[in-house]
Design a protein around this motif. Structure first.
Motif, mmCIF file in Angstrom:
data_model
loop_
_atom_site.group_PDB
_atom_site.id
_atom_site.type_symbol
_atom_site.label_atom_id
_atom_site.label_comp_id
_atom_site.label_asym_id
_atom_site.label_seq_id
_atom_site.Cartn_x
_atom_site.Cartn_y
_atom_site.Cartn_z
ATOM 1 N N ILE A 1 14.393 26.293 5.545
ATOM 2 C CA ILE A 1 14.014 25.064 4.846
ATOM 3 C C ILE A 1 12.515 24.832 4.949
ATOM 4 N N GLN B 1 10.884 27.113 2.492
ATOM 5 C CA GLN B 1 11.121 26.664 1.123
ATOM 6 C C GLN B 1 10.202 25.501 0.764
ATOM 7 N N HIS C 1 20.346 24.126 -0.709
ATOM 8 C CA HIS C 1 19.062 24.817 -0.705
ATOM 9 C C HIS C 1 19.118 26.310 -0.992
#
Length: 230
Positions: free
Chosen positions: A63, A66, A93
């Protein structure tokens, strides 16, 4: 040419060669860059060379990357063990999940997949070597779990993933992949078109036995630092 560019070129050449030897179409095997423990800068470098599919094992690490790489058109794959308390984040995600081995996890991913996103692509993880320290279902459990997951509305069952026990001999490397490939063919489901087989050490054997997604980390990025925790 940088080290990462040289490694990328070499891995792609190995994939093309193995695909040719196997008598398969040139673009039938996709390179999946396993970027766990690697920096967002490394991912960006590989992206600029043309790589678009990246895989991560640790949710929080993924995460963070990202968020840093939000402007990049990356297709993210999750390939690590899945805890129940992480399914919502994973469902939101990632475009692919390769490591589903329980119906409960699949149901949570389906329920928690945001409606504005396309169905989540799923591969079922099979413990093809029946190792006690690895996740995954048995070959005998595959038909039942595949049938159940195929009915979940926000998922798209695409195929299977396997990590066989490490073997040096090329001919022996091929056997577990062949066994799993044949088992999937017996399910007679044309939707199951994805075989997440092969890593840096057995890429050729996996491609010879039907791999469509090869998960390559070390051969692309170099050795890893495993101090990163999820």
């Amino acid at each position: 040419m940088t080290d990462i560019a040289e490694r990328f070129q070499l891995v792609r050449s190995q994939i093309r060669h193995a695909t040719h030897i196997a008598g398969r179409p040139r673009n039938s095997v996709r390179l999946l860059a396993v970027s766990k423990t690697k920096s967002s800068q490394d991912i960006a470098s590989l992206y600029r060379l043309g790589q678009r599919h990246f895989a991560e094992n640790y949710v929080q690490e993924a995460i963070q990357k990202q968020q840093i790489l939000t402007g990049f058109n990356i297709t993210w794959h999750f390939i690590g063990p899945i805890q129940s308390n992480k399914t919502k984040v994973i469902a939101s995600h990632f475009a692919w999940v390769h490591s589903v081995d329980r119906l409960k996890i699949a149901e949570r991913l389906s329920e928690q997949r945001p409606v504005h996103l396309p169905p989540l692509n799923i591969c079922l993880q099979v413990n093809i070597s029946q190792e006690n320290n690895k996740s995954g279902i048995t070959l005998e459990e595959l038909p039942s779990l595949a049938a159940s997951v195929n009915l979940l509305p926000r998922l798209r069952l695409r195929g299977v993933m396997a990590i066989p026990a490490p073997i040096v001999n090329y001919h022996q490397q091929r056997l577990p992949y062949r066994q799993l490939y044949q088992c999937v063919q017996q399910l007679n489901n044309p939707e199951l078109d994805s075989f997440s087989f092969g890593m840096s050490g057995d890429l050729k054997a996996a491609i010879m036995e039907g791999a469509t997604l090869v998960r390559i980390g070390t051969a692309l990025f170099g050795e890893r630092n495993y101090t990163q925790k999820d």
